[in-house]
Motif scaffolding. Structure first.
Motif, PDB file in Angstrom:
ATOM      1  N   MET A 126       0.839  -1.202   0.000  1.00 44.60           N
ATOM      2  CA  MET A 126       0.000   0.000   0.000  1.00 44.60           C
ATOM      3  C   MET A 126       0.877   1.257   0.000  1.00 44.60           C
ATOM      4  O   MET A 126       0.993   1.946  -0.995  1.00 44.60           O
ATOM      5  CB  MET A 126      -0.898  -0.027   1.228  1.00 44.60           C
ATOM      6  N   LEU A 127       1.583   1.491   1.119  1.00 49.53           N
ATOM      7  CA  LEU A 127       2.514   2.638   1.179  1.00 49.53           C
ATOM      8  C   LEU A 127       3.925   2.136   0.894  1.00 49.53           C
ATOM      9  O   LEU A 127       4.420   1.244   1.586  1.00 49.53           O
ATOM     10  CB  LEU A 127       2.452   3.301   2.553  1.00 49.53           C
ATOM     11  N   LYS A 128       4.521   2.683  -0.152  1.00 51.10           N
ATOM     12  CA  LYS A 128       5.889   2.271  -0.482  1.00 51.10           C
ATOM     13  C   LYS A 128       6.803   3.486  -0.486  1.00 51.10           C
ATOM     14  O   LYS A 128       6.584   4.427  -1.240  1.00 51.10           O
ATOM     15  CB  LYS A 128       5.924   1.629  -1.877  1.00 51.10           C
ATOM     16  N   ILE A 129       7.808   3.431   0.357  1.00 49.22           N
ATOM     17  CA  ILE A 129       8.781   4.524   0.399  1.00 49.22           C
ATOM     18  C   ILE A 129      10.123   3.954  -0.035  1.00 49.22           C
ATOM     19  O   ILE A 129      10.587   2.960   0.522  1.00 49.22           O
ATOM     20  CB  ILE A 129       8.881   5.101   1.835  1.00 49.22           C
ATOM     21  N   LYS A 130      10.702   4.581  -1.042  1.00 51.17           N
ATOM     22  CA  LYS A 130      11.959   4.049  -1.580  1.00 51.17           C
ATOM     23  C   LYS A 130      13.059   5.099  -1.552  1.00 51.17           C
ATOM     24  O   LYS A 130      12.924   6.147  -2.182  1.00 51.17           O
ATOM     25  CB  LYS A 130      11.751   3.594  -3.034  1.00 51.17           C
ATOM     26  N   ASP A 131      14.079   4.797  -0.800  1.00 48.33           N
ATOM     27  CA  ASP A 131      15.310   5.598  -0.804  1.00 48.33           C
ATOM     28  C   ASP A 131      15.028   7.104  -0.673  1.00 48.33           C
ATOM     29  O   ASP A 131      15.648   7.938  -1.333  1.00 48.33           O
ATOM     30  CB  ASP A 131      16.080   5.320  -2.102  1.00 48.33           C
ATOM     31  N   LEU A 132      14.089   7.425   0.186  1.00 51.31           N
ATOM     32  CA  LEU A 132      13.621   8.813   0.288  1.00 51.31           C
ATOM     33  C   LEU A 132      14.647   9.699   1.007  1.00 51.31           C
ATOM     34  O   LEU A 132      15.063   9.408   2.129  1.00 51.31           O
ATOM     35  CB  LEU A 132      12.273   8.852   1.032  1.00 51.31           C
ATOM     36  N   ALA A 153      -1.325  -3.361   2.984  1.00 49.50           N
ATOM     37  CA  ALA A 153      -2.685  -3.183   3.502  1.00 49.50           C
ATOM     38  C   ALA A 153      -2.918  -4.161   4.645  1.00 49.50           C
ATOM     39  O   ALA A 153      -2.439  -5.291   4.614  1.00 49.50           O
ATOM     40  CB  ALA A 153      -3.697  -3.406   2.384  1.00 49.50           C
ATOM     41  N   GLY A 154      -3.608  -3.709   5.665  1.00 49.01           N
ATOM     42  CA  GLY A 154      -3.956  -4.563   6.788  1.00 49.01           C
ATOM     43  C   GLY A 154      -2.875  -4.659   7.850  1.00 49.01           C
ATOM     44  O   GLY A 154      -3.094  -5.219   8.916  1.00 49.01           O
ATOM     45  N   ALA A 155      -1.698  -4.075   7.584  1.00 47.57           N
ATOM     46  CA  ALA A 155      -0.598  -4.203   8.539  1.00 47.57           C
ATOM     47  C   ALA A 155      -0.428  -2.944   9.392  1.00 47.57           C
ATOM     48  O   ALA A 155      -0.786  -1.849   8.979  1.00 47.57           O
ATOM     49  CB  ALA A 155       0.698  -4.479   7.785  1.00 47.57           C
ATOM     50  N   VAL A 156       0.119  -3.165  10.579  1.00 44.61           N
ATOM     51  CA  VAL A 156       0.484  -2.039  11.429  1.00 44.61           C
ATOM     52  C   VAL A 156       1.995  -2.053  11.600  1.00 44.61           C
ATOM     53  O   VAL A 156       2.558  -3.017  12.132  1.00 44.61           O
ATOM     54  CB  VAL A 156      -0.197  -2.141  12.818  1.00 44.61           C
ATOM     55  N   HIS A 157       2.613  -1.011  11.073  1.00 43.45           N
ATOM     56  CA  HIS A 157       4.061  -0.877  11.253  1.00 43.45           C
ATOM     57  C   HIS A 157       4.344   0.247  12.234  1.00 43.45           C
ATOM     58  O   HIS A 157       3.641   1.252  12.243  1.00 43.45           O
ATOM     59  CB  HIS A 157       4.747  -0.551   9.918  1.00 43.45           C
ATOM     60  N   THR A 195       4.909   6.232  -2.693  1.00 44.00           N
ATOM     61  CA  THR A 195       3.674   5.977  -3.434  1.00 44.00           C
ATOM     62  C   THR A 195       2.628   5.350  -2.521  1.00 44.00           C
ATOM     63  O   THR A 195       2.963   4.642  -1.572  1.00 44.00           O
ATOM     64  CB  THR A 195       3.918   5.015  -4.619  1.00 44.00           C
ATOM     65  N   LEU A 196       1.375   5.644  -2.831  1.00 43.99           N
ATOM     66  CA  LEU A 196       0.258   5.029  -2.122  1.00 43.99           C
ATOM     67  C   LEU A 196      -0.524   4.262  -3.190  1.00 43.99           C
ATOM     68  O   LEU A 196      -1.069   4.880  -4.110  1.00 43.99           O
ATOM     69  CB  LEU A 196      -0.605   6.115  -1.476  1.00 43.99           C
ATOM     70  N   ASP A 197      -0.511   2.931  -3.079  1.00 42.47           N
ATOM     71  CA  ASP A 197      -1.096   2.081  -4.115  1.00 42.47           C
ATOM     72  C   ASP A 197      -0.628   2.521  -5.508  1.00 42.47           C
ATOM     73  O   ASP A 197      -1.435   2.757  -6.411  1.00 42.47           O
ATOM     74  CB  ASP A 197      -2.631   2.098  -4.032  1.00 42.47           C
ATOM     75  N   ASP A 198       0.675   2.669  -5.609  1.00 42.39           N
ATOM     76  CA  ASP A 198       1.368   2.997  -6.865  1.00 42.39           C
ATOM     77  C   ASP A 198       1.132   4.421  -7.384  1.00 42.39           C
ATOM     78  O   ASP A 198       1.600   4.771  -8.463  1.00 42.39           O
ATOM     79  CB  ASP A 198       1.014   1.991  -7.977  1.00 42.39           C
ATOM     80  N   GLU A 199       0.431   5.232  -6.622  1.00 39.52           N
ATOM     81  CA  GLU A 199       0.292   6.645  -7.020  1.00 39.52           C
ATOM     82  C   GLU A 199       1.371   7.455  -6.310  1.00 39.52           C
ATOM     83  O   GLU A 199       1.556   7.324  -5.092  1.00 39.52           O
ATOM     84  CB  GLU A 199      -1.074   7.189  -6.577  1.00 39.52           C
ATOM     85  N   ASP A 200       2.041   8.307  -7.071  1.00 38.52           N
ATOM     86  CA  ASP A 200       3.094   9.143  -6.502  1.00 38.52           C
ATOM     87  C   ASP A 200       2.458  10.228  -5.632  1.00 38.52           C
ATOM     88  O   ASP A 200       1.829  11.154  -6.123  1.00 38.52           O
ATOM     89  CB  ASP A 200       3.889   9.786  -7.653  1.00 38.52           C
ATOM     90  N   ILE A 201       2.600  10.113  -4.303  1.00 39.74           N
ATOM     91  CA  ILE A 201       1.943  11.125  -3.449  1.00 39.74           C
ATOM     92  C   ILE A 201       2.779  12.391  -3.306  1.00 39.74           C
ATOM     93  O   ILE A 201       2.250  13.450  -3.001  1.00 39.74           O
ATOM     94  CB  ILE A 201       1.581  10.576  -2.045  1.00 39.74           C
ATOM     95  N   PHE A 205      -1.347   1.054   8.749  1.00 41.39           N
ATOM     96  CA  PHE A 205      -1.007   2.015   9.806  1.00 41.39           C
ATOM     97  C   PHE A 205       0.506   2.151   9.914  1.00 41.39           C
ATOM     98  O   PHE A 205       1.230   1.153   9.831  1.00 41.39           O
ATOM     99  CB  PHE A 205      -1.516   1.523  11.168  1.00 41.39           C
ATOM    100  N   LEU A 206       0.920   3.388  10.108  1.00 39.19           N
ATOM    101  CA  LEU A 206       2.314   3.642  10.433  1.00 39.19           C
ATOM    102  C   LEU A 206       2.306   4.428  11.738  1.00 39.19           C
ATOM    103  O   LEU A 206       1.861   5.573  11.771  1.00 39.19           O
ATOM    104  CB  LEU A 206       2.969   4.443   9.301  1.00 39.19           C
ATOM    105  N   VAL A 207       2.755   3.766  12.797  1.00 32.60           N
ATOM    106  CA  VAL A 207       2.670   4.369  14.132  1.00 32.60           C
ATOM    107  C   VAL A 207       4.063   4.831  14.533  1.00 32.60           C
ATOM    108  O   VAL A 207       4.966   4.013  14.701  1.00 32.60           O
ATOM    109  CB  VAL A 207       2.127   3.334  15.148  1.00 32.60           C
ATOM    110  N   ILE A 208       4.205   6.155  14.649  1.00 30.07           N
ATOM    111  CA  ILE A 208       5.507   6.708  15.003  1.00 30.07           C
ATOM    112  C   ILE A 208       5.519   6.995  16.498  1.00 30.07           C
ATOM    113  O   ILE A 208       4.602   7.653  17.014  1.00 30.07           O
ATOM    114  CB  ILE A 208       5.761   8.009  14.217  1.00 30.07           C
ATOM    115  N   THR A 209       6.509   6.474  17.187  1.00 30.36           N
ATOM    116  CA  THR A 209       6.537   6.721  18.631  1.00 30.36           C
ATOM    117  C   THR A 209       7.958   6.640  19.152  1.00 30.36           C
ATOM    118  O   THR A 209       8.816   5.962  18.595  1.00 30.36           O
ATOM    119  CB  THR A 209       5.628   5.731  19.385  1.00 30.36           C
ATOM    120  N   HIS A 210       8.174   7.351  20.221  1.00 37.71           N
ATOM    121  CA  HIS A 210       9.482   7.345  20.857  1.00 37.71           C
ATOM    122  C   HIS A 210       9.558   6.206  21.871  1.00 37.71           C
ATOM    123  O   HIS A 210      10.596   5.612  22.087  1.00 37.71           O
ATOM    124  CB  HIS A 210       9.683   8.700  21.542  1.00 37.71           C
ATOM    125  N   TYR A 211       8.398   5.932  22.502  1.00 35.10           N
ATOM    126  CA  TYR A 211       8.368   4.950  23.584  1.00 35.10           C
ATOM    127  C   TYR A 211       7.623   3.691  23.180  1.00 35.10           C
ATOM    128  O   TYR A 211       6.722   3.723  22.340  1.00 35.10           O
ATOM    129  CB  TYR A 211       7.673   5.550  24.815  1.00 35.10           C
TER     130      TYR A 211
END
Lengths: 251, 422
Positions: free
Chosen positions: A1-7, A28-32, A63-69, A200-206
């Motif tokens: 779903m969300l693909k980030i490459k060498d950003l 899709a369906g995953a929580v990272h 990209t989000l589902d192959d669309e360049d966001i 989901f992409l959950v950003i957290t310090h703790y």
């Protein structure tokens, strides 16, 4: 779903490189989860994905589902299903929360060529969603986030997420400023949205947020790169050993 | 000392105006005194401190008055749906034939011409008197010109509650309009005056007796070259005066509001919203005098400026010796939508009483980028997000209006302006 490459991303004002080649894929369906020390570039990644000004993408793609966001305006990213729950939700005096929520929902629907939701239908919808998050009528009537406590602001973020039903949710330090009860409430709201078609992409310090929102995959970010990827046990390792040791072991 | 150039410009302004005839002695005296005031002050020039931010040149060209014309389409005037009590001025001339019957229970209305021809009139205490008093500290030559030469306008005397009148100016022909209204609100009476359209030189003098209330809502959103308005109000004990003006686009607009609270516990609120783009220049100049004890004054001005538009706010609170327990408040703010837009503010306090609370503030800036990004990140398109923030900004002036219908009408005007913005 969300693909980030060498950003790779540079902060325009300070001419400072923040992200140095981030690779990440959330199906899709995953929580990272992304964990990392302060200044590692976690929040920058979330802002760049949502389209905030002030960052220059110097390389790579997202990209989000192959669309360049990265080519889209922030509102287009939202309409195509990307949502960022802010670490610091913005107070907007004079703009009623209800007006804001309805405008946001209908703007997205309009952009997608879907019919707008009528005022009575919207009222029903928002009341049902608000109830699940213990958000009272008063919070809906007040100006957006103005005078909200830290917990109320975060609940308002999750309410927006529940209302807008994005495909890809990014949560930036959603646990910051929350006490245990508020964290439980917010996590329950997030967990209720977990579904097969949503990432989901959950950003957290703790690690503590990840006790409530259990990730499938944990990434460790440092100095603008993902330096390690693993299962939920990686989060516990961070909790026990701290970032310094992990960074050393990787180096 | 008035310079020769200023005096000669004043003479030219006067000589361009036809001499009114058939007036009562007191009116002729008031006119002569106004002529003297104008010649002594001279025409305003850019070098005058009071005209530092607004070049008065376009306002001091001798006026060539319009003559006749037909009424314009009023369907875009939001006041027409709120009241049918319209007094219509076409090309600066009052048109009884096109106006509603104006006198109502509790409100007597006469034309300025009738009023100035009468030997005995309650308006004798008002005509030129409030205008002259309003020049105690600063010259207002364009108001003196109006007293010296205006022949069109109405005299309104409110004796009970509920009176409403809509003064509308249609400028559909070449030439300028000069209008003068006199208002007397008797003890405990109430009146709402709505004004729309524009005239080159408008003066209103309003005398509000003890316990009286006057509301004034003005809409300036039609094409105009250069206009100057003056509103003088004298506010008695326990009396209240509230005025709100929405000025949108157009050329040079100078609105002076000059109020004095002469009794105790009076209230004077002056608010305005400015929406300007292109080359518009909109100047709100306010002078508030506290004379009575425990009076409250508020000045709230919000400026939304795009293109190369200029917004000006000059606001003064003058507290006389003995005006204790004064509560004076002033805020002027601007949002600049483009790099070429400018806002200048000159707040002033002059206080001779020792037990007063006066505050003033002014801010200028762009729309909050963090708020814009937040709205856009939720899917609200940029223009709509800007419109939401602008509406919220203007709201703080609009909410000074008590009447919900009138406030809603002004909100709709703000919305329309934003929809029409490039």
């Amino acid at each position: 779903m969300l693909k980030i490459k060498d950003l790779a991303v540079r902060l325009e004002e300070e001419d400072k490189t923040i992200l140095r080649g981030v690779d990440l894929e959330v199906p899709a369906g995953a929580v990272h989860a992304i964990m990392g020390p302060n200044g590692s570039g976690k929040s920058t990644l979330s802002y760049v994905l949502a389209g905030r000004d002030g960052y220059e993408v110097t390389g790579g793609s997202a990209t989000l589902d192959d669309e360049d966001i990265l080519e889209m305006d922030p509102e287009e990213r939202a309409a195509s299903g990307l949502f960022l729950a802010f670490q610091y939700p913005v107070e907007i005096p004079g703009v009623g929360n209800m007006t804001f929520l309805r405008t946001a929902l209908n703007s997205q629907r309009k952009a997608r060529g879907e019919p707008e939701v009528s005022a009575p239908d919207f009222l029903k919808l928002i009341r049902a969603k608000a109830k699940e998050l213990n958000i009272d009528a008063d919070m809906l009537k007040r100006p957006v986030n103005v005078g909200f406590s830290g917990g109320e602001k975060k609940r308002n973020e999750i309410l927006q997420m529940a209302l807008l039903e994005p495909r890809m949710c990014i949560l930036d330090e959603t646990d910051s400023g929350l006490d245990v009860d508020a964290m439980k409430l917010v996590s329950r709201g997030v967990n209720a949205l977990r579904s097969e078609g949503r990432g989901f992409l959950v950003i957290t310090h703790y690690q503590r947020l990840l006790d409530h929102i259990e990730p499938d995959v944990v990434h460790i970010m440092a100095e603008g790169r993902i330096i390690e990827t693993g299962g939920p046990e990686l989060a516990r390792k961070v909790e026990n050993e701290g970032y310094t040791d992990i960074m050393k072991s990787v180096a | 000392m008035v310079t020769e150039a200023k005096r000669s410009a004043a003479e030219q302004m006067l000589s361009a105006m036809p001499a009114p005839a058939g007036e009562a002695g007191w009116a002729r005296e008031a006119r002569a005194a106004a002529r003297t005031r104008l010649l002594e002050s001279g025409a305003p020039v850019r070098r005058d401190e009071y005209w530092k931010y607004t070049d008065p040149a376009a306002l001091t060209t001798p006026l060539r008055l319009a003559d006749g014309g037909v009424a314009a389409d009023r369907s875009r005037d939001p006041f027409t749906v709120l009241t049918d009590r319209v007094a219509l001025f076409v090309g600066g001339k009052f048109r009884a034939d096109l106006s509603a019957p104006l006198s109502q229970p509790g409100l007597a209305v006469a034309t300025l011409g009738e009023t100035l021809a009468q030997d005995i009139s309650v308006m004798r205490e008002i005509y030129g008197v409030l205008e002259a008093a309003g020049q105690e500290k600063v010259d207002r030559p364009l108001a003196s010109l109006n007293t010296a030469a205006s022949t069109e306008g109405l005299a309104l005397q409110a004796t009970g509650p509920g009176g409403v009148i809509h003064l509308r100016y249609d400028n559909v022909v070449e030439g300028a309009a000069m209008v003068r209204h006199l208002i007397r609100v008797e003890e405990g009476a109430e009146l709402t005056v709505l004004e729309s359209g524009v005239a080159a030189n408008t003066v209103i003098e309003a005398d509000i007796a003890d316990g009286g209330k006057l509301r004034h809502i003005r809409l300036q959103n039609e094409d105009r070259v250069a206009i100057a308005t003056h509103l003088f109000a004298k506010i008695g004990s326990e009396a209240e005066f509230k005025t709100f003006t929405l000025s949108a686009d157009g050329g040079l607009t100078r609105n002076e509001v000059v109020i004095e609270m002469t009794g105790d516990n009076g209230r004077g609120h002056i608010a305005g919203a400015v929406l300007a783009q292109g080359e518009s220049h909109i100047d709100n100049t306010v002078f508030v005098t506290h004379d009575g004890v425990a009076c409250e004054s508020r000045q709230v001005f919000k400026n939304v400026l795009g293109g190369r538009a200029k917004g000006i706010f000059q606001g003064k609170i003058f507290v006389r010796d003995g005006a204790q327990k004064t509560d004076g408040y002033q805020i002027s703010q601007a949002v600049l939508l483009d790099d070429g837009a400018e806002f200048s503010a000159k707040p002033e306090l002059e206080i001779y009483a020792d037990d007063v609370a006066c505050s003033h503030g002014s801010t200028t800036g762009a729309l909050d980028p963090a708020a814009l990004f937040y709205l856009r990140s939720r899917g609200v398109p940029q223009k709509a997000a800007e419109a939401m923030l602008i509406a919220a900004f203007a709201e703080e002036a609009i909410e000074e209006i008590d009447d919900d219908n009138l406030a809603d009408a002004m909100r709709a005007e703000v919305e329309r302006w934003m929809a029409g913005r490039g």
